[in-house]
Structure formats: C-alpha cells, structure tokens
Design an enzyme around this catalytic site. Structure first.
Site, PDB file in Angstrom:
ATOM      1  N   PRO A  25     -33.477 -60.599  58.608  1.00  0.00           N
ATOM      2  CG  PRO A  25     -35.475 -60.960  57.487  1.00  0.00           C
ATOM      3  CD  PRO A  25     -34.874 -60.924  58.841  1.00  0.00           C
ATOM      4  NE  ARG A  56     -29.006 -57.081  61.446  1.00  0.00           N
ATOM      5  CZ  ARG A  56     -29.492 -57.627  60.353  1.00  0.00           C
ATOM      6  NH1 ARG A  56     -29.193 -58.857  60.040  1.00  0.00           N
ATOM      7  NH2 ARG A  56     -30.289 -56.942  59.570  1.00  0.00           N
ATOM      8  CB  CYS A  59     -27.553 -61.235  65.221  1.00  0.00           C
ATOM      9  SG  CYS A  59     -29.187 -60.551  65.375  1.00  0.00           S
ATOM     10  CG  LEU A  73     -38.192 -54.991  54.577  1.00  0.00           C
ATOM     11  CD1 LEU A  73     -38.714 -54.135  55.717  1.00  0.00           C
ATOM     12  CD2 LEU A  73     -39.317 -55.333  53.626  1.00  0.00           C
ATOM     13  CG  ASN A 131     -28.353 -47.951  67.020  1.00  0.00           C
ATOM     14  OD1 ASN A 131     -27.273 -48.541  66.948  1.00  0.00           O
ATOM     15  ND2 ASN A 131     -29.438 -48.480  67.559  1.00  0.00           N
ATOM     16  CG  ASP A 164     -32.166 -51.068  70.382  1.00  0.00           C
ATOM     17  OD1 ASP A 164     -32.394 -52.256  70.116  1.00  0.00           O
ATOM     18  OD2 ASP A 164     -31.550 -50.294  69.614  1.00  0.00           O
TER      19      ASP A 164
HETATM   20  C1  UD1 Z   1     -31.941 -50.875  64.118  1.00  0.00           C
HETATM   21  C2  UD1 Z   1     -31.015 -50.636  65.286  1.00  0.00           C
HETATM   22  C3  UD1 Z   1     -31.273 -51.655  66.382  1.00  0.00           C
HETATM   23  C4  UD1 Z   1     -32.749 -51.649  66.778  1.00  0.00           C
HETATM   24  C5  UD1 Z   1     -33.625 -51.802  65.543  1.00  0.00           C
HETATM   25  C6  UD1 Z   1     -35.112 -51.639  65.843  1.00  0.00           C
HETATM   26  C7  UD1 Z   1     -29.053 -49.684  64.254  1.00  0.00           C
HETATM   27  C8  UD1 Z   1     -27.616 -49.841  63.902  1.00  0.00           C
HETATM   28  N1  UD1 Z   1     -29.642 -50.742  64.838  1.00  0.00           N
HETATM   29  O1  UD1 Z   1     -31.623 -52.179  63.613  1.00  0.00           O
HETATM   30  O2  UD1 Z   1     -30.453 -51.331  67.513  1.00  0.00           O
HETATM   31  O3  UD1 Z   1     -32.999 -52.732  67.656  1.00  0.00           O
HETATM   32  O4  UD1 Z   1     -33.286 -50.806  64.556  1.00  0.00           O
HETATM   33  O5  UD1 Z   1     -35.365 -50.411  66.397  1.00  0.00           O
HETATM   34  O6  UD1 Z   1     -29.637 -48.637  64.063  1.00  0.00           O
HETATM   35  N2  UD1 Z   1     -36.531 -56.755  58.979  1.00  0.00           N
HETATM   36  C9  UD1 Z   1     -36.838 -57.595  57.930  1.00  0.00           C
HETATM   37  N3  UD1 Z   1     -36.276 -57.353  56.713  1.00  0.00           N
HETATM   38  C10 UD1 Z   1     -35.418 -56.322  56.498  1.00  0.00           C
HETATM   39  C11 UD1 Z   1     -35.115 -55.447  57.575  1.00  0.00           C
HETATM   40  C12 UD1 Z   1     -35.689 -55.692  58.809  1.00  0.00           C
HETATM   41  O7  UD1 Z   1     -37.605 -58.543  58.092  1.00  0.00           O
HETATM   42  O8  UD1 Z   1     -34.932 -56.165  55.364  1.00  0.00           O
HETATM   43  C13 UD1 Z   1     -37.156 -56.967  60.317  1.00  0.00           C
HETATM   44  C14 UD1 Z   1     -36.145 -57.267  61.414  1.00  0.00           C
HETATM   45  O9  UD1 Z   1     -35.807 -58.633  61.445  1.00  0.00           O
HETATM   46  C15 UD1 Z   1     -36.914 -56.799  62.623  1.00  0.00           C
HETATM   47  C16 UD1 Z   1     -37.698 -55.582  62.103  1.00  0.00           C
HETATM   48  O10 UD1 Z   1     -37.725 -55.741  60.697  1.00  0.00           O
HETATM   49  O11 UD1 Z   1     -37.817 -57.795  63.043  1.00  0.00           O
HETATM   50  C17 UD1 Z   1     -37.103 -54.223  62.435  1.00  0.00           C
HETATM   51  O12 UD1 Z   1     -35.742 -54.231  62.100  1.00  0.00           O
HETATM   52  P1  UD1 Z   1     -34.941 -52.923  61.663  1.00  0.00           P
HETATM   53  O13 UD1 Z   1     -35.731 -51.716  62.057  1.00  0.00           O
HETATM   54  O14 UD1 Z   1     -34.544 -53.053  60.238  1.00  0.00           O
HETATM   55  O15 UD1 Z   1     -33.657 -53.027  62.560  1.00  0.00           O
HETATM   56  P2  UD1 Z   1     -32.181 -52.636  62.194  1.00  0.00           P
HETATM   57  O16 UD1 Z   1     -32.163 -51.474  61.270  1.00  0.00           O
HETATM   58  O17 UD1 Z   1     -31.405 -53.863  61.816  1.00  0.00           O
END
Ligand code: UD1
Length: 430
Positions: free
Chosen positions: A133, A103, A127, A136, A23, A315
C-alpha cells in the site's frame, strides 16, 4: 519475450563496472518536478524502469535533454546523463497506464503537490511481492496539510495554499514514503520532522541532491530528518550513486562459481550488514583502487533476516537464497519486509535446491549440486536469483521473462560473459 540461457559451471573471473543505482535514480528524476531550473543527473543506469519514468515525466510536461550524454560518453564516462527541465509542466495527472508499470511512479506525488498545489496520481495496485500500500505516503502528506481523496483508482491531492511543515512519525520504515515526504517538505512553509525515516543510501543520495538544489535538510543517514522549507529550489548537477544491489548481486554471482572478480565503482560503505552476511557465507572482500575485490573458495550456510538499512536488504534476499543453496550446512532466511517474496523458491527447487518454507522463513539445506532447468521469475530480484543458481548448475538453465531483469540490471549477460560465464540472450522471434 527474450530468454536467457546459461550453461553453468564456469568459474567467474575478471572486472565489472557497477552501474548507477536504479532506486536512487528514480526518486532523483522525480525531484526535477520541484523546480524550474534544470536538474542534470549523470551515471543513470540504462534500464527499462528509467525509460518508463522518463515517459511519465514527459507527459507531465518535463523536457528531457540528452545533449550532455554525448560529451559524457566521449569523455569515457559510463551511464546516462539527462538534463530535466520542468518549467513547462502543464499536467499534474500520473495515469494508471504508466504508474501500474512501476510503483516508484508514485514518487511524483510529493513534488507535484508541493510545487503546484495539486496532483492526481493513479494508485499503483498490487505487485508480485505483495499488496504494497501507499497509506504512509498519504498520511504523511495529510500531516503537511494536504487534502487527499481517492477517486476512481486515483489519489487526488490538493494543497491550494501550499503545504505546511509538521512532524510525521512513521509507524514503520518506508523508503518511498520517506522520499515522497522529504521532497514535498522542501517547499512547505516552516519546518518538517520525519521521525523513523528510512536511512537507505538512496534516501541520502536524494537528500544530497535536494541540498544541491537549495533545500535545507539535516539528519541525512539518521532516522530523523529535519527539512526547513524554502520558497523555491534551483537547478543542479548530481551524479547517481553506484548500485549497491547490483554490487552484491554480482558478488554473489562470482561467489556461487567460487570465482574472483573486481567490482569497479562498488561502494562497500553502502552495503551495510549485507557485507557481514556475505562474509559469514564465505565470501571474501578486499578494497582495491576504485572498487572492491570479491572472491570465494567455499560457501557455508548462514542465517539472514531482511531489515531496513543498514540491515540486510530485502532486495538481496532471493539472490542470497540462491547462493546458499549450494553452501555446506543449513541456512535460515527470514523475510520481514514483504509478505510474499518467496516466489523464487519453487523455481530454485526445480533446479534441485532443498528449501522448506515456514511462513516468512525459508530453511535452505545446501545440496551438492544444482541442475539446469527452464525457469520463470515473477519479479526483478527473483530473476537474478535464478541467474545466480544457473551459473552454478550443471547443464543448461533457461530463464524466462527476462523483461523483469531488464528493469533493474543493465547489460547483465554482457557483464557476466565478460567474466567468463556462458550466458546468452535469446531474442524473441517476431
Ligand atoms: C523501495 C525499493 C524496493 C525495496 C523496498 C524496501 C525503490 C524504487 N524501491 O520500495 O526495491 O524492496 O524499498 O527496501 O526504491 N508500506 C506500507 N505503506 C506504505 C509504504 C510501504 O504498508 O505507504 C510497506 C510495504 O508494503 C512494505 C514496507 O512498507 O512491506 C516497506 O516498503 P517501502 O520501504 O515503502 O518500499 P518501497 O519504497 O515501495
């Protein structure tokens, strides 16, 4: 599809090297798009997700140079070394075919937009662990002056006159949105403040690499990042941090067998409160030269809630649950980041675990022993939880859909068998 067969009951003991963090590696590779200079990353893990992202970057026009890899290997350094040269980028479209596989591909959006003024990136889609989504990411880029439309499943982003610094206040913590915005802001005009930013070590690693490339960033490791835009970035060399999720997963694998292993290159300072949670469950940690010693005599139930860093990582939730299935007493595990991340529960129950789900919480009552079974996982970390359960179970466990594991754990069966586990990969008959 390959399978993994485990005969449980062997106590793990030995030394294992922790690989580079997947990551951290993925956003770092996307950062290569920000410059015409060569970004050389070392200690990259050899994983399917890295190959998928390499493929995506190559189709954008990035040249990948693996020459340095040979000399690194010859010098006995582990991990992959790749030089990435994005001088010839001629395509700012990230197609559905590649983005849907992973993603994190959406992290090309910020860099492409910042350097070229336009990008067309497929929406990642759903997924196994929820809807996830990217709103953000998009709102943040709009704050920096991007025009964003959605067209036939694609994010179409434009900033013909470049991005403009601004203040972005995230309503909740997102690792990916923080990374996308931080990369985009490095080339924006003026200063950007990211408030309620993610503090994960992978975000800090990305920030440190960007600084090496000439970016001006302050506040790394805190929840407010300030990025002063510069007119261009240059090439750099950067080693990827060791994988904290692999570190803790291997620690739990050893602990579930009441074993003792040395984790070489482990960085306990990146584990945040995961260390405390594992200690509360009965795992002992002691620093050794170049790493961390892990041992466990007895597991006890403990309560865990997933939170953004430095809280307990989502994770590791599935692996922690597998660990606690054989602890004495009960444990309450609450998932607060993703809405649908309990797919491993019915599989663990097929192995004899006693788990009750109540919404976002799972009550785990420790059982005397698990029994091996044929199981199937729907995502990467859930697969690891089944391996952990299999190491403790009586008899044989057959884990299906190993491709999930291959996305995030490098040579897992080799690492575990080197410590005495009875684990083998059954290759698909073609
Ligand atoms: C990253 C990690 C993933 C880990 C996650 C949380 C990588 C490649 N992946 O995923 O392994 O499980 O952080 O620690 O680094 N959300 C929204 N809108 C957005 C973005 C996120 O609603 O635009 C929500 C997501 O659905 C989730 C939460 O925010 O519920 C946190 O997600 P996020 O921290 O963004 O995860 P990733 O960056 O996708």
């Amino acid at each position: 599809m390959d399978k993994i067969a485990i005969r449980g009951g062997n106590r793990l003991s030995g030394r294992v090297r922790v690989g580079g963090a997947k990551n951290a590696a993925l956003p770092l590779m996307c950062a290569s798009l920000l410059t015409e200079g060569t970004l050389t990353l070392s200690n990259l893990p050899r994983l399917a997700d890295i190959t998928t992202l390499m493929r995506l970057l190559v189709q954008h026009g990035v040249e990948m140079n693996m020459d340095g890899d040979e000399s690194c290997r010859a010098a006995g350094r582990q991990g992959l070394t790749i030089g990435m040269d994005a001088t010839g980028v001629n395509n700012t479209t990230a197609p559905y075919d590649l983005v849907r596989k992973m993603r994190a591909s959406v992290l090309v959006l910020g860099p492409l937009l910042a350097r070229f003024g336009n990008a067309r990136v497929s929406l990642p889609g759903g997924c196994a662990i929820g809807t996830r989504p990217v709103d953000l990411h998009l709102k943040g880029l709009q704050h920096l002056g991007a025009e964003i439309d959605l067209d036939q499943g694609y994010i179409v982003a434009k900033a013909p006159n470049g991005l403009q610094g601004g203040e972005v206040v995230f309503p909740f913590v997102s690792v990916g949105a923080t990374e996308n915005l931080m990369m985009a802001a490095t080339l924006a005009k003026g200063t950007t403040r990211l408030v309620n930013a993610a503090r994960e070590p992978e975000v800090t690693d990305l920030g440190e690499c960007l600084i090496r490339m000439g970016a001006k960033i302050s506040g790394l490791g805190t929840d407010t990042l300030e990025i002063e835009g510069v007119s261009g970035l240059h090439g750099a060399e950067h080693p990827v941090i060791p994988d904290r999720i692999e570190t803790a997963s291997l620690a739990m694998a050893a602990a579930v067998t009441r074993g003792e292993i040395d984790l070489i290159d482990a960085r306990p300072d990146h584990l945040g409160s995961a260390i405390e949670a594992m200690e509360a469950a009965g795992i002992n940690f002691s620093p050794i030269e170049g790493g961390l010693r892990v041992s466990c005599n007895e597991l006890v139930g403990t309560d865990v809630m997933t939170e953004p860093y430095p809280g307990f990582p989502t994770d590791l939730q599935a692996q922690m649950m597998a660990l606690l299935t054989t602890a004495s007493g009960a444990s309450m595990i609450t998932e607060s980041i993703f809405e649908n991340r309990f797919m491993h529960v019915p599989e663990l129950m097929r192995m004899g675990a006693n788990i009750n789900l109540h919404g976002r919480s799972a009550m785990v009552r420790g059982v005397e022993r698990l029994t091996g079974a044929e199981v199937m996982a729907t995502d990467l970390r859930a697969s690891m939880s089944l391996v952990i359960a299999g190491l403790a179970a009586e008899g044989e466990t057959l884990v299906n859909r190993v491709y999930h594991l291959d996305r995030g754990y490098e040579r897992l069966e080799e690492k575990l068998s080197a410590c005495g586990a009875d684990i083998t990969r059954i290759k698909e008959q073609s």
